[in-house]
Design a protein around this motif. Sequence first.
Motif: not given
Length: 778
Positions: A3-7, A169-175, A177-183
């Motif tokens: 998931l990390l790589v694909s994101v 911080g929220l941007r970095d989490i999403y980029l 990990s791909g975590d949709q909560r952060a997005k």
Amino acid sequence: MRLLVSVFFIFSVSLQAAETAKIHTVPLSSIRLTDGPFLHSEQTNLQYLLALDADKLLAPLRREAGMKSKVESYGNWENSGLDGHMLGHYLSALAFLGSATANQQIKARLDYLLTELQKIQQVQQGYLGGVPGSKALWQQIQQGQIEADLFSLNQHWVPFYNIHKTFAGLRDIYLHSGDQRAKNLLFNYGNWLKKLVKNLSAQHIQQMLLTEHGGMNEVLADMAVIFDDPDYMALAKSFTEVRILQPLLKGEDKLTGLHANTQIPKVVGIARIAELSGDKAWLKAAEFFWSLVVEQRTVAIGGNSVREHFHPKDDFNPMLNEVEGPETCNTYNMLKLSMLLYRQTGQSKYLEYYERGLWNHILASQHPEHGGFVYFTPMRPQHYRVYSKVDQAMWCCVGSGIESHSKHGEFIYSLDNNALHVNLWIASRINTPQIKLQQRTLFPDEATTELIFEAPSRLKLQLRYPSWAGVVRLWRNGKAVEVTAKAGEAILLSGPWQQGDRIKLELPMQLSLEAMPAKPDYFAVLFGPIVLASRSTPFPNESLSFVADDSRMGHIASGPTCPVSAAPLYIGDSKNFLASLQRLPNQPLAFGTGQGFLQGQPELIPFFRLHDSRYQIYFQHRSLELWQQQKALQQQQDKAAALLEDQTLDKVYPGEQQPESDHFYQGEHSEAGVNAGRHWRHSKSWFSYQLNHKGQQNLTLRLEYFGLDGGRAFEIWLDDKKLTDVELKSGLGPDWYSVDYPIPNDMLPKNADHFRVKFVAKPGSIAGGLYQVLLLKL
């Protein structure tokens, strides 16, 4: 991991059409550090991050939301106006380190924080900040009621700088990990910001930008891509300060006197906007800024600024004399800028600087045992640094520090469409769909690195030929390969490659001297790109605390200074000095000094390995005759400086951001500026500072004025008591002068170790300008 790589690659592809550059950084999830000082740094930082209490970091946000907090917030900068800024840094650091290590404890910490942030945001209708008095502040801003100073917006300490950290911080989490909560959190926060500034004019926004605001333009540009929303790119451009951009576009140097780390993130944003939009003019402006800082205002370790400000490029005396030398945050951001510029231009000078700053300032700023971080790294001979304590120090350089040491792998490699760029010599492994490779090296203790393919690949290899290297030698599967590239260029090797193929590169390192800018009689010693330094013990049996306390100014190494005239120096030709250096046996990397030194015999080691000690990086070299002529004058200056230091209980440099915030500046209708490189502040109403008298009596207030400000009339108050009336003399000419105002003992507070000194303008006049405020004991 998939998931990390694909994101990452989805994000990269979406940028590629807009970017003019074809060089991309490799996601942290594809890099693993395998050995050496950067792996040790990463592991040390992991423990520091886990030692921080997530609920304490969330406490300011819960307070502003009217929610009950489980614990009180941290102290220090976290409860004195910059409440909540550390949480944003913490989110970024967890995102980076989680991607770089796949550590489950880090993942669990992130999960908890995102869950709690969702609860807070639901109450706050999108907002996620700990700025004290947030509701009233943002209502004023939304209504266009804006009062901006250098670090104060509507009497609040840099609120946009503060919330920028959470946006990032929220941007970095999403980029990462791909975590949709952060997005989703970022999406809601962005909508809150859009609503906040919807009815503000361009003039309103530029007025706000007078106050330090971090890299708001950078994160907004990234949000334009993340959400495929051009409104964010328009907002990113509107959040770019015209006062900084316009001179850069014209090729004008207007940096002297400016707060350094206020400006650098703005230019990071300018470079990011240029990367996404293809705007060549903005790219050129960012490159020009980089050259002004790196090539004219930077010392050997890669750092810049004195007391956080850019001093005149032709005057480095403050760098030698002050204890508040280069700020670590500056280099953190200059590395970001260098990476952005390399991606767009491919120029090797950005890699050279990145390497210098990473090894000699960033790595050196972390304590290798307890993990504490350094704020100021003095260049003053024989001074020292202090380190943060995990549960007490909440400075900006702690925030950038926990980020820096979570992402050491981010620029070891980069990719273009045809080649893997090997940028840094750091033991690591890269694993992407295009290439799987391990780098084995003991650099800088050994001058070789080996690249081993762990899977077939068709990519070319582009190896950096550093400008500091001697004659490079290269072997491919044991066979020598002729190197036709020159230092400062790249060595290009074609595939295809098979599993087990090996490239060995020998990078001979040489000793060299590097003069301090504008100070040709002071030089630093380097071995390749590594800055060498010596331990110093000028005071027998001295006991210093190298861990900072939790006071507002605890980040400053405020112990006794050593006279500059007493520091070790070299007498004779500098070429003979280099020839006299001998590498010491049975040590990883150390050099003994030969004849020619006076006042000590330094032993030189890498600065990044020197901790818990006074030290010396720059050494003066003179002829014996010239040194003898100047020594008496230098000793006289040192004696006068030492006497004043001993008398001084507290001091403020008006108009300088951190000294003013550390002394809890307040004011109305006040302005600050720079006159011939000196900062000042004045007011048509009033301004004040909190001074610490440390329980002493028999005190004097010494104020420094400028001769051309004659005729100004104002009052000086101590708390609620008037000390005196002032009318500045006329006809003194364009020079500075000081006036002492004795303080009666009965005016000092009886139950407090501090008081507030207030300067109140007489009707129709101006209070100040003040250039320095000293509280002295008689």
